[in-house]
Design a protein around this motif. Structure first.
Motif, PDB file in Angstrom:
ATOM      1  N   GLU A 239      20.927  -3.191 -16.148  1.00 17.51           N
ATOM      2  CA  GLU A 239      20.728  -4.197 -17.179  1.00 17.51           C
ATOM      3  C   GLU A 239      20.006  -3.582 -18.376  1.00 17.51           C
ATOM      4  N   ALA A 240      20.197  -4.190 -19.544  1.00 17.19           N
ATOM      5  CA  ALA A 240      19.509  -3.736 -20.754  1.00 17.19           C
ATOM      6  C   ALA A 240      19.461  -4.894 -21.737  1.00 17.19           C
ATOM      7  N   GLY A 241      18.468  -4.855 -22.633  1.00 17.61           N
ATOM      8  CA  GLY A 241      18.366  -5.920 -23.620  1.00 17.61           C
ATOM      9  C   GLY A 241      17.097  -5.821 -24.440  1.00 17.61           C
ATOM     10  N   ALA A 242      16.697  -6.957 -25.009  1.00 19.06           N
ATOM     11  CA  ALA A 242      15.538  -7.022 -25.897  1.00 19.06           C
ATOM     12  C   ALA A 242      14.636  -8.171 -25.469  1.00 19.06           C
ATOM     13  N   HIS A 243      13.427  -8.188 -26.019  1.00 23.97           N
ATOM     14  CA  HIS A 243      12.522  -9.287 -25.703  1.00 23.97           C
ATOM     15  C   HIS A 243      11.570  -9.520 -26.864  1.00 23.97           C
ATOM     16  N   VAL A 244      11.024 -10.726 -26.901  1.00 21.74           N
ATOM     17  CA  VAL A 244       9.960 -11.062 -27.834  1.00 21.74           C
ATOM     18  C   VAL A 244       8.785 -11.590 -27.015  1.00 21.74           C
TER      19      VAL A 244
END
Length: 202
Positions: free
Chosen positions: A116-121
């Motif tokens: 899995e991969a992605g972004a976050h705030v």
């Protein structure tokens, strides 16, 4: 923040017939520290914290492709040691990650590995500086953190999910009014366990 939450809503909101949805709670362990140009001079060392929250997952492409978004309370920060001083910077964040993943189902097996991969705030929910046996709030820290990350894990029967991921913050946590902010960015490993309840049908 709007970009991350917008992507999460878009990925989970569109609904082709092949999609199925799950949601559920998760609990995990964070091992965090600082990266950036000033991390070494600050004597940054790992700190252990917890995170907990709830997530939603949408599965596509015969349960191979999936997207997830979550809302979590997460403890981050770092210990530091610059002789003869030592202490800790303790952050609390409300985090909203959005991840895209790919599963590798195994025939006649209840276990399915995934990446899995992605972004976050992350929205700062608290910050405490502990040093010399006393604690004080730290007001000169940014209220919003952005980062990217990725990891790997396994799911059991499509219900339990266990994963190990790495987070790399993209902006310094310092926000000095004098223009002398230190370059200290959140870094960390997260070990998590989640239980999903399916609410959609193929």
């Amino acid at each position: 923040m709007r970009m991350v939450t917008g992507v999460a809503v878009l990925m989970l909101g569109s609904s082709p017939l092949a999609a199925q949805y799950s949601w559920g709670p998760e609990l995990g362990l964070n091992v965090t520290t600082y990266g950036g140009l000033d991390a070494q001079s600050a004597g940054a060392q790992p700190r252990i914290g917890l995170h907990a929250g709830v997530g939603a997952m949408r599965q596509l492409k015969r349960n191979r492709l999936f997207v997830e978004t979550r809302i979590l309370y997460s403890q981050r920060g770092a210990n530091f040691r610059v002789s003869p001083y030592s202490g800790a910077m303790r952050f609390g964040y409300v985090e909203i990650p959005a991840r895209l993943g790919w599963a590798f189902p195994r025939a006649e097996s209840r276990w399915a590995p995934h990446v899995e991969a992605g972004a976050h705030v992350g929205l700062k929910a608290g910050c405490t500086l502990k040093s010399a046996g006393s604690s004080s709030p730290c007001a000169d820290k940014r209220g919003v953190d952005f980062g990217v990350g990725g990891g790997t894990g396994v799911s059991l029967k499509g219900v339990w999910q266990f994963s190990l991921s790495y987070l790399m913050g993209l902006r310094t946590t310092d926000q000095s009014q004098t223009g002398t902010s230190a370059d200290l960015k959140n870094r960390g490993l997260t070990l998590r366990a989640a239980r999903f309840v399916r609410v959609g049908k193929r």
